[in-house]
Design a protein around this motif. Structure first.
Motif, PDB file in Angstrom:
ATOM      1  N   ALA A  71      39.688  38.537  22.508  1.00  0.00           N
ATOM      2  CA  ALA A  71      38.461  38.169  23.225  1.00  0.00           C
ATOM      3  C   ALA A  71      37.709  37.094  22.444  1.00  0.00           C
ATOM      4  O   ALA A  71      37.431  37.261  21.248  1.00  0.00           O
ATOM      5  N   ALA A  83      33.570  33.896  34.140  1.00  0.00           N
ATOM      6  CA  ALA A  83      33.832  34.953  33.163  1.00  0.00           C
ATOM      7  C   ALA A  83      32.551  35.322  32.429  1.00  0.00           C
ATOM      8  O   ALA A  83      31.771  34.447  32.040  1.00  0.00           O
ATOM      9  N   GLY A 107      32.139  41.371  30.300  1.00  0.00           N
ATOM     10  CA  GLY A 107      33.512  41.646  30.703  1.00  0.00           C
ATOM     11  C   GLY A 107      34.494  41.336  29.595  1.00  0.00           C
ATOM     12  O   GLY A 107      35.477  42.062  29.396  1.00  0.00           O
ATOM     13  N   ASN A 108      34.231  40.279  28.848  1.00  0.00           N
ATOM     14  CA  ASN A 108      35.086  39.895  27.735  1.00  0.00           C
ATOM     15  C   ASN A 108      35.138  40.995  26.681  1.00  0.00           C
ATOM     16  O   ASN A 108      36.198  41.313  26.139  1.00  0.00           O
ATOM     17  N   ASN A 121      36.843  44.383  28.121  1.00  0.00           N
ATOM     18  CA  ASN A 121      38.283  44.309  28.317  1.00  0.00           C
ATOM     19  C   ASN A 121      39.041  44.887  27.126  1.00  0.00           C
ATOM     20  O   ASN A 121      40.197  45.281  27.239  1.00  0.00           O
ATOM     21  N   ILE A 130      43.398  39.735  37.505  1.00  0.00           N
ATOM     22  CA  ILE A 130      44.711  39.440  36.935  1.00  0.00           C
ATOM     23  C   ILE A 130      45.516  40.723  36.769  1.00  0.00           C
ATOM     24  O   ILE A 130      46.716  40.786  37.073  1.00  0.00           O
ATOM     25  N   LYS A 131      44.860  41.784  36.286  1.00  0.00           N
ATOM     26  CA  LYS A 131      45.548  43.065  36.125  1.00  0.00           C
ATOM     27  C   LYS A 131      45.972  43.626  37.480  1.00  0.00           C
ATOM     28  O   LYS A 131      47.061  44.204  37.608  1.00  0.00           O
ATOM     29  N   GLY A 145      42.929  47.283  24.244  1.00  0.00           N
ATOM     30  CA  GLY A 145      42.485  47.528  25.604  1.00  0.00           C
ATOM     31  C   GLY A 145      41.671  48.803  25.780  1.00  0.00           C
ATOM     32  O   GLY A 145      41.400  49.206  26.914  1.00  0.00           O
ATOM     33  N   ALA A 205      40.198  43.474  24.414  1.00  0.00           N
ATOM     34  CA  ALA A 205      41.278  42.673  23.839  1.00  0.00           C
ATOM     35  C   ALA A 205      40.896  42.147  22.460  1.00  0.00           C
ATOM     36  O   ALA A 205      39.781  41.663  22.259  1.00  0.00           O
ATOM     37  N   THR A 252      37.760  37.842  36.131  1.00  0.00           N
ATOM     38  CA  THR A 252      38.867  37.075  35.562  1.00  0.00           C
ATOM     39  C   THR A 252      39.877  37.953  34.842  1.00  0.00           C
ATOM     40  O   THR A 252      41.024  37.535  34.645  1.00  0.00           O
ATOM     41  N   ASP A 253      39.480  39.150  34.411  1.00  0.00           N
ATOM     42  CA  ASP A 253      40.421  40.085  33.797  1.00  0.00           C
ATOM     43  C   ASP A 253      40.924  41.104  34.819  1.00  0.00           C
ATOM     44  O   ASP A 253      42.119  41.357  34.924  1.00  0.00           O
TER      45      ASP A 253
END
Length: 293
Positions: free
Chosen positions: A122, A109, A113-114, A117, A37-38, A156, A119, A33-34
């Motif tokens: 998150a 997701a 991964g969250n 990522n 998108i990237k 990131g 972020a 899901t990340d």
């Protein structure tokens, strides 16, 4: 367009680390899901992907003999939300899980991964910070446990070394037993939105005093963070409206808020002060204390 020039799947962690060692250009993909998108946005080009989706052991959630809760990095947010162990002993993490995206996203997701990522928004991050989570990182050279507060290096950016895979998230029994907690996600929409601010608070009481308070914030700075000044102040203080109000004010000192299209710096700092107090008042009740008027 998805500029994929290579794709492979591993069925075990050892196979995955071996493939990474052979080809350092491989990019890990979990739920996708990340990463996808990237790729679609052109941030990742000429990608060689290594999928972890077939490694079933990485999706397990269990409690070890010493009481440590072990969450596999490939556990989806739906699995985290529904897991009976987490619902019983670490409900703030299940609250964070259900706030993430919509059902379709939560079904694919993953919590690993969250985290990877990097972020600040998150959905799992502020709770994992408040819970003193440790991350098990595995490579061909061995494995290491890294406190989550040392894992986030910048927007990131995370402390994964070349060839490493996040396999498990560990939460010690010392960091959840006897604690009550509360998670609050503030966003412009009630669902399917990125947080404007995320607050996770856990506390342990000794009679009518705070034995320990831990506060994790998301989107209050370039990375998730802890409100250490407020936490130190809280230790040993009476559980009262006045104490909670001061904790909220001190929490702002740890924030590194900035103005963005979602909210101004001043507004985020206002949210920190207010939402830390709200979360702490609920955490007090969840820890067995009396409700503050």
């Amino acid at each position: 367009m998805y500029d994929i020039i290579g794709y492979c799947e591993a069925e075990t962690v050892s196979e995955a680390t071996a493939l990474l060692a052979q080809n350092p250009n491989l990019r890990l993909i979990a739920g996708g899901t990340d990463v996808l998108i990237k790729m679609h946005g052109g941030q990742i080009e000429a990608a060689e992907l290594l999928s972890l989706r077939k490694i079933k052991s990485l999706a397990e959630i269990r409690k070890a003999e010493d009481g440590t809760v072990v969450i596999g990095a490939m556990a989806t947010f739906t699995k985290v939300f529904n897991d009976p162990i987490l619902r019983e002993v670490i409900p703030i993490l299940t609250e964070a899980a259900i706030s993430m995206g919509g059902p379709q996203i939560r079904n694919i997701a993953t919590i690993g991964g969250n985290v990877c990522n990097g972020a600040t928004s998150a959905d799992s991050a502020s709770s994992l910070f408040a819970l003193n989570a440790q991350l098990k990182l595995v490579s061909q050279q061995g494995e290491r446990l890294v406190p989550i507060r040392e894992f986030y290096l910048g927007p990131g950016q995370v402390a994964l070394k070349p060839g490493e895979i996040l396999t498990e998230i560990h939460i010690s029994s010392d960091d959840y037993q006897g604690f009550g907690g509360q998670y609050i996600k503030f966003a412009m929409r009630e669902a399917m939105d990125i947080a404007t601010l995320a607050v996770s608070v856990v506390c342990k009481l000794h009679g009518k005093t705070f034995e320990e308070v831990r506060i994790g914030l998301g989107v209050a700075g370039p990375t998730p963070l802890r409100c250490l000044e407020a936490e130190v102040y809280a230790s040993g203080k009476d559980v009262s409206e006045e104490t909670v109000a001061e904790i909220g004010k001190l929490a702002v000192n740890s924030a590194k808020a900035r103005t963005s299209w979602r909210a101004s710096k001043d507004y985020r700092e206002h949210l920190v002060e207010e939402l830390v107090q709200r979360a702490l008042k609920t955490a007090i009740v969840n820890a067995g204390g009396e409700q503050l008027v």
